[in-house]
Design an enzyme around this catalytic site. Sequence first.
Site, PDB file in Angstrom:
ATOM      1  N   ASP A 270      -6.510  -8.254   1.477  1.00 52.25           N
ATOM      2  CA  ASP A 270      -5.459  -7.717   0.621  1.00 52.25           C
ATOM      3  C   ASP A 270      -5.245  -8.663  -0.557  1.00 52.25           C
ATOM      4  O   ASP A 270      -4.941  -9.846  -0.372  1.00 52.25           O
ATOM      5  CB  ASP A 270      -4.166  -7.586   1.438  1.00 52.25           C
ATOM      6  CG  ASP A 270      -3.027  -6.955   0.646  1.00 52.25           C
ATOM      7  OD1 ASP A 270      -3.140  -6.854  -0.602  1.00 52.25           O
ATOM      8  OD2 ASP A 270      -2.018  -6.572   1.259  1.00 52.25           O
ATOM      9  N   LYS A 315      -0.100  -1.563 -15.198  1.00 49.46           N
ATOM     10  CA  LYS A 315      -0.020  -0.109 -15.335  1.00 49.46           C
ATOM     11  C   LYS A 315       1.426   0.256 -15.689  1.00 49.46           C
ATOM     12  O   LYS A 315       2.363  -0.123 -14.983  1.00 49.46           O
ATOM     13  CB  LYS A 315      -0.426   0.579 -14.037  1.00 49.46           C
ATOM     14  CG  LYS A 315      -1.675  -0.001 -13.359  1.00 49.46           C
ATOM     15  CD  LYS A 315      -2.928   0.102 -14.199  1.00 49.46           C
ATOM     16  CE  LYS A 315      -4.117  -0.513 -13.445  1.00 49.46           C
ATOM     17  NZ  LYS A 315      -5.342  -0.542 -14.249  1.00 49.46           N
TER      18      LYS A 315
END
Length: 364
Positions: A270, A315
């Site tokens: 991760d 984003k």
Amino acid sequence: MNQHTPAAALACAGLLGYCRAGFEKELAAELDDIAAEAGLIGYVRAEPDSGYVIYETFEPTPLGSFGESTDWRRPVFARQLLPWFARVDDLPERDRATPIVEAVKASGQRFSGVMLETPDTDEAKQRSGFCKRFTEPLAKALEKAGCLRSSRAGLPVLHVLFTSATTAWLAAGQPGQCSTWPMGIPRVRMPSNAPSRSTAKLSEAFMMLLEEGERDSILRAGQRAVDLGAAPGGWTWQLVNRGLRVTAIDNGPLRDSVMATEMVEHLKADGFTWRPHRPVDWMVCDMVEQPSRIASLMAEWVATGRCRYTIFNLKLPMKRRVEAVEQCRELIRKRLASVGPYDLRIKHLYHDREEVTAFLTLKR
């Protein structure tokens, strides 16, 4: 032309910014803030999907009064930022050069060169061929009128932005203050063997966010890098292509072409929780996640010395782009406040869509 205006005294009418079509509102907000900081008094004009924004002052303003407010690196959403001094309307189809030359002569300013441009829209791009054909005839006309001195270092470059076939905005690109790429878009070659188009984004980020001297000094073959959220390997490939050894962190697979370089260690983990055993030179990150989470993670890596330099992508939400960028700035500021001065640069790249790309490092 017997009398010529020193560049600092050129009477300007405001600021002209180029952007991606659809981001005019964001650039307009930035130009408002920049103008206020510089003590300029005027207003913004921005047409949706036009690819450019105008800030117009109520009174002519000497170029020297703009200070660093014309530095194209400052606004996130500007590909180019220029002080403009004239708008020429009703250009005749058979002789566009004469009205433009007359407007330049009236300014009293000499220029070192001329760059003809259009906004980056489908409609405007139809004039790109005309701009290429018209550059040399216009340059010759300007030279004949005494407006162009290519041998004089330090003079501004004349930018002529055709927003329609009959309208041109004239602006002065000062050395070191404006983007040197036509339309503010660097030409990035997309290698045929790259695993994804995202490799072009990181290549552009190195060009846009790092100065030329920095690219040679802080981005070197033999360095160690980490790529968080690496799959399918576009950013990893770009680093390897520059000679860096990369630890790629992603639970997803990397393309065979990336692994075949033998310069990549792929760890299935991760990206938010994995940490390196020892510090690395570079960390890059293009994970799809809330921008605040990414900004906090990047600041943590830099604050704790896990990496010296990082380039990362944020984003953005469609309706609160500027606010999201400012929130990320503040998160980074708070985390690094007790660590020391830092350098944060953020730009909306040509290869970015609903996102921006940033560079972060501690000042040394």
